[in-house]
Every structure is written in C-alpha cells, then in structure tokens.
Write a protein that holds these residues in place. Structure first.
Motif, PDB file in Angstrom:
ATOM      1  N   ILE A   1       0.957  -1.210   0.092  1.00 34.53           N
ATOM      2  CA  ILE A   1      -0.154   0.198  -0.165  1.00 34.53           C
ATOM      3  C   ILE A   1       0.777   1.350   0.174  1.00 34.53           C
ATOM      4  O   ILE A   1       0.703   2.061  -0.727  1.00 34.53           O
ATOM      5  CB  ILE A   1      -0.946  -0.101   1.110  1.00 34.53           C
ATOM      6  CG1 ILE A   1      -1.809  -1.075   1.138  1.00 34.53           C
ATOM      7  CG2 ILE A   1      -1.505   1.407   1.256  1.00 34.53           C
ATOM      8  CD1 ILE A   1      -2.754  -1.416   2.565  1.00 34.53           C
ATOM      9  N   MET A   2       1.993   1.219   0.970  1.00 33.42           N
ATOM     10  CA  MET A   2       2.783   2.647   0.997  1.00 33.42           C
ATOM     11  C   MET A   2       3.480   2.622  -0.187  1.00 33.42           C
ATOM     12  O   MET A   2       3.620   3.835  -0.914  1.00 33.42           O
ATOM     13  CB  MET A   2       3.764   2.316   2.096  1.00 33.42           C
ATOM     14  CG  MET A   2       2.984   2.210   3.285  1.00 33.42           C
ATOM     15  SD  MET A   2       2.040   3.595   3.808  1.00 33.42           S
ATOM     16  CE  MET A   2       3.162   4.667   4.502  1.00 33.42           C
ATOM     17  N   GLN A   3       4.131   1.575  -1.025  1.00 32.69           N
ATOM     18  CA  GLN A   3       4.559   1.847  -2.336  1.00 32.69           C
ATOM     19  C   GLN A   3       3.648   2.503  -3.234  1.00 32.69           C
ATOM     20  O   GLN A   3       4.166   3.410  -4.103  1.00 32.69           O
ATOM     21  CB  GLN A   3       5.332   0.464  -2.767  1.00 32.69           C
ATOM     22  CG  GLN A   3       6.281   0.102  -2.157  1.00 32.69           C
ATOM     23  CD  GLN A   3       7.044  -1.104  -2.777  1.00 32.69           C
ATOM     24  OE1 GLN A   3       6.357  -1.837  -3.258  1.00 32.69           O
ATOM     25  NE2 GLN A   3       8.180  -1.492  -2.190  1.00 32.69           N
ATOM     26  N   ARG A   4       2.576   1.803  -3.323  1.00 31.42           N
ATOM     27  CA  ARG A   4       1.440   2.194  -4.165  1.00 31.42           C
ATOM     28  C   ARG A   4       1.006   3.860  -4.066  1.00 31.42           C
ATOM     29  O   ARG A   4       0.869   4.546  -5.101  1.00 31.42           O
ATOM     30  CB  ARG A   4       0.325   1.256  -4.213  1.00 31.42           C
ATOM     31  CG  ARG A   4      -0.880   1.578  -5.263  1.00 31.42           C
ATOM     32  CD  ARG A   4      -1.814   0.561  -5.212  1.00 31.42           C
ATOM     33  NE  ARG A   4      -2.338   0.042  -3.961  1.00 31.42           N
ATOM     34  CZ  ARG A   4      -3.222   0.386  -3.260  1.00 31.42           C
ATOM     35  NH1 ARG A   4      -3.743   1.572  -3.385  1.00 31.42           N
ATOM     36  NH2 ARG A   4      -3.503  -0.099  -2.055  1.00 31.42           N
ATOM     37  N   VAL A   5       0.919   3.963  -2.964  1.00 28.86           N
ATOM     38  CA  VAL A   5       0.457   5.576  -2.471  1.00 28.86           C
ATOM     39  C   VAL A   5       1.372   6.656  -3.035  1.00 28.86           C
ATOM     40  O   VAL A   5       1.368   7.539  -3.564  1.00 28.86           O
ATOM     41  CB  VAL A   5      -0.357   5.542  -1.210  1.00 28.86           C
ATOM     42  CG1 VAL A   5      -1.774   5.045  -1.157  1.00 28.86           C
ATOM     43  CG2 VAL A   5       0.484   5.526  -0.056  1.00 28.86           C
ATOM     44  N   ARG A   6       2.617   6.070  -2.742  1.00 27.81           N
ATOM     45  CA  ARG A   6       3.933   6.882  -2.803  1.00 27.81           C
ATOM     46  C   ARG A   6       4.089   7.196  -4.102  1.00 27.81           C
ATOM     47  O   ARG A   6       4.235   8.135  -4.774  1.00 27.81           O
ATOM     48  CB  ARG A   6       5.125   6.371  -2.207  1.00 27.81           C
ATOM     49  CG  ARG A   6       5.191   6.782  -0.606  1.00 27.81           C
ATOM     50  CD  ARG A   6       6.541   6.154  -0.320  1.00 27.81           C
ATOM     51  NE  ARG A   6       7.707   7.027  -0.621  1.00 27.81           N
ATOM     52  CZ  ARG A   6       7.945   8.101  -0.291  1.00 27.81           C
ATOM     53  NH1 ARG A   6       7.295   8.656   0.846  1.00 27.81           N
ATOM     54  NH2 ARG A   6       9.116   8.710  -0.700  1.00 27.81           N
ATOM     55  N   LYS A   7       3.871   6.252  -4.925  1.00 27.63           N
ATOM     56  CA  LYS A   7       3.908   6.089  -6.712  1.00 27.63           C
ATOM     57  C   LYS A   7       2.899   7.273  -7.167  1.00 27.63           C
ATOM     58  O   LYS A   7       3.153   8.016  -7.907  1.00 27.63           O
ATOM     59  CB  LYS A   7       3.832   4.897  -7.212  1.00 27.63           C
ATOM     60  CG  LYS A   7       3.891   4.796  -8.704  1.00 27.63           C
ATOM     61  CD  LYS A   7       3.849   3.305  -9.253  1.00 27.63           C
ATOM     62  CE  LYS A   7       4.146   3.305 -10.734  1.00 27.63           C
ATOM     63  NZ  LYS A   7       3.383   2.423 -11.419  1.00 27.63           N
ATOM     64  N   LYS A   8       1.675   6.998  -6.697  1.00 33.61           N
ATOM     65  CA  LYS A   8       0.464   7.716  -7.056  1.00 33.61           C
ATOM     66  C   LYS A   8       0.645   9.210  -6.827  1.00 33.61           C
ATOM     67  O   LYS A   8       0.340  10.058  -7.503  1.00 33.61           O
ATOM     68  CB  LYS A   8      -0.869   7.241  -6.481  1.00 33.61           C
ATOM     69  CG  LYS A   8      -2.044   8.100  -7.082  1.00 33.61           C
ATOM     70  CD  LYS A   8      -2.104   7.599  -8.568  1.00 33.61           C
ATOM     71  CE  LYS A   8      -3.688   8.067  -8.828  1.00 33.61           C
ATOM     72  NZ  LYS A   8      -3.879   8.027 -10.403  1.00 33.61           N
ATOM     73  N   ALA A   9       1.226   9.381  -5.663  1.00 33.40           N
ATOM     74  CA  ALA A   9       1.737  10.943  -5.106  1.00 33.40           C
ATOM     75  C   ALA A   9       2.504  11.393  -6.068  1.00 33.40           C
ATOM     76  O   ALA A   9       2.433  12.636  -6.629  1.00 33.40           O
ATOM     77  CB  ALA A   9       2.109  10.654  -3.717  1.00 33.40           C
ATOM     78  N   ILE A  10       3.612  10.579  -6.507  1.00 36.94           N
ATOM     79  CA  ILE A  10       4.517  11.504  -7.354  1.00 36.94           C
ATOM     80  C   ILE A  10       4.085  11.441  -8.682  1.00 36.94           C
ATOM     81  O   ILE A  10       4.408  12.535  -9.347  1.00 36.94           O
ATOM     82  CB  ILE A  10       5.786  10.276  -7.648  1.00 36.94           C
ATOM     83  CG1 ILE A  10       6.480  10.268  -6.336  1.00 36.94           C
ATOM     84  CG2 ILE A  10       6.660  10.794  -8.527  1.00 36.94           C
ATOM     85  CD1 ILE A  10       7.584   9.051  -5.975  1.00 36.94           C
ATOM     86  N   GLU A  11       3.049  10.565  -9.500  1.00 39.91           N
ATOM     87  CA  GLU A  11       2.323  10.713 -10.345  1.00 39.91           C
ATOM     88  C   GLU A  11       1.800  12.005 -10.482  1.00 39.91           C
ATOM     89  O   GLU A  11       1.373  12.826 -11.691  1.00 39.91           O
ATOM     90  CB  GLU A  11       1.551   9.604 -10.978  1.00 39.91           C
ATOM     91  CG  GLU A  11       2.041   8.411 -11.229  1.00 39.91           C
ATOM     92  CD  GLU A  11       1.268   7.114 -11.220  1.00 39.91           C
ATOM     93  OE1 GLU A  11       0.133   7.256 -11.440  1.00 39.91           O
ATOM     94  OE2 GLU A  11       1.893   6.053 -11.381  1.00 39.91           O
ATOM     95  N   LEU A  12       0.902  12.499  -9.313  1.00 41.69           N
ATOM     96  CA  LEU A  12       0.232  13.624  -9.296  1.00 41.69           C
ATOM     97  C   LEU A  12       0.861  14.870  -8.945  1.00 41.69           C
ATOM     98  O   LEU A  12       0.201  15.828  -8.555  1.00 41.69           O
ATOM     99  CB  LEU A  12      -1.044  13.314  -8.283  1.00 41.69           C
ATOM    100  CG  LEU A  12      -2.101  12.164  -8.828  1.00 41.69           C
ATOM    101  CD1 LEU A  12      -2.955  11.659  -7.763  1.00 41.69           C
ATOM    102  CD2 LEU A  12      -2.743  12.537 -10.100  1.00 41.69           C
ATOM    103  N   ASN A  13       2.300  14.744  -8.669  1.00 42.35           N
ATOM    104  CA  ASN A  13       2.813  15.947  -8.205  1.00 42.35           C
ATOM    105  C   ASN A  13       2.426  16.390  -6.878  1.00 42.35           C
ATOM    106  O   ASN A  13       2.164  17.646  -6.349  1.00 42.35           O
ATOM    107  CB  ASN A  13       2.793  17.014  -9.195  1.00 42.35           C
ATOM    108  CG  ASN A  13       3.915  17.880  -8.901  1.00 42.35           C
ATOM    109  OD1 ASN A  13       5.127  17.673  -8.698  1.00 42.35           O
ATOM    110  ND2 ASN A  13       3.904  19.353  -9.419  1.00 42.35           N
TER     111      ASN A  13
END
Length: 100
Positions: free
Chosen positions: A57-69
């Motif tokens: 979960i933490m990897q997925r949400v960090r990746k999504k945060a980076i995608e959304l700046n």
C-alpha cells in the motif's frame, strides 16, 4: 483525474475544499468499515498486521503521489497514521470475534 473547478473567490475555493474534506472523511469511513470486515478472514494477530500488505500500500500510494505531483512523504505520513489506527481497530475486531 477530474479537473478542478476554476474558482472566482477565496470563499469559493474554501467551499470546494470543504466538499473535498467531507468526501475524504466519507472515503476513510468506508475504508475503515472494510478493514473491520477483513478481520473475519484473518487467523491471527500477525495476519491482521499484514506487513507485506502495508508495504505494498505504501509503495502504491507514494507512486501515485509522485504521478500527481504531491509530496510523497506527506502522503506516506497520512497513510501511516491511518493504517496504524485501522490495524489497531482490526486487531480489536479480530479479538472480539467480529463483535466490534
């Protein structure tokens, strides 16, 4: 990602933020209710803690945060608080045999 409404005043911005805040709380509530259900499918407190799932979960949400700046550290902190609290709730649910 839906477009953000173009606001014409600070008041309008605040109203839009208030709507989003309510939606966030509703979504967190839904997540919490699902977490309580998950306890019924677990066989031990270690299953409840599910560190591998938390890491995913933490990897997925960090990746999504980076995608959304969005600052991934902020998202990680928010999710850490939420997950820690929900794990405690799930442990209580598990120990009470689903009678939370």
């Amino acid at each position: 990602m839906p477009d953000i409404k173009k606001c014409n005043s600070l008041q309008e911005v605040r109203e839009e933020i208030d709507i989003i805040d309510e939606q966030l709380v509703d979504l967190i509530s839904k997540r919490s209710r699902l977490i309580r259900q998950a306890a019924a499918f677990k066989e031990s407190v270690d299953d409840v803690k599910a560190q591998d799932r938390i890491d995913d979960i933490m990897q997925r949400v960090r990746k999504k945060a980076i995608e959304l700046n969005i600052n991934p550290n902020m998202i990680s902190e928010l999710f850490k608080i939420m997950i820690d609290e929900m794990v405690e709730t799930e442990i209580s649910e598990f120990r009470n045999g689903g009678n939370f």
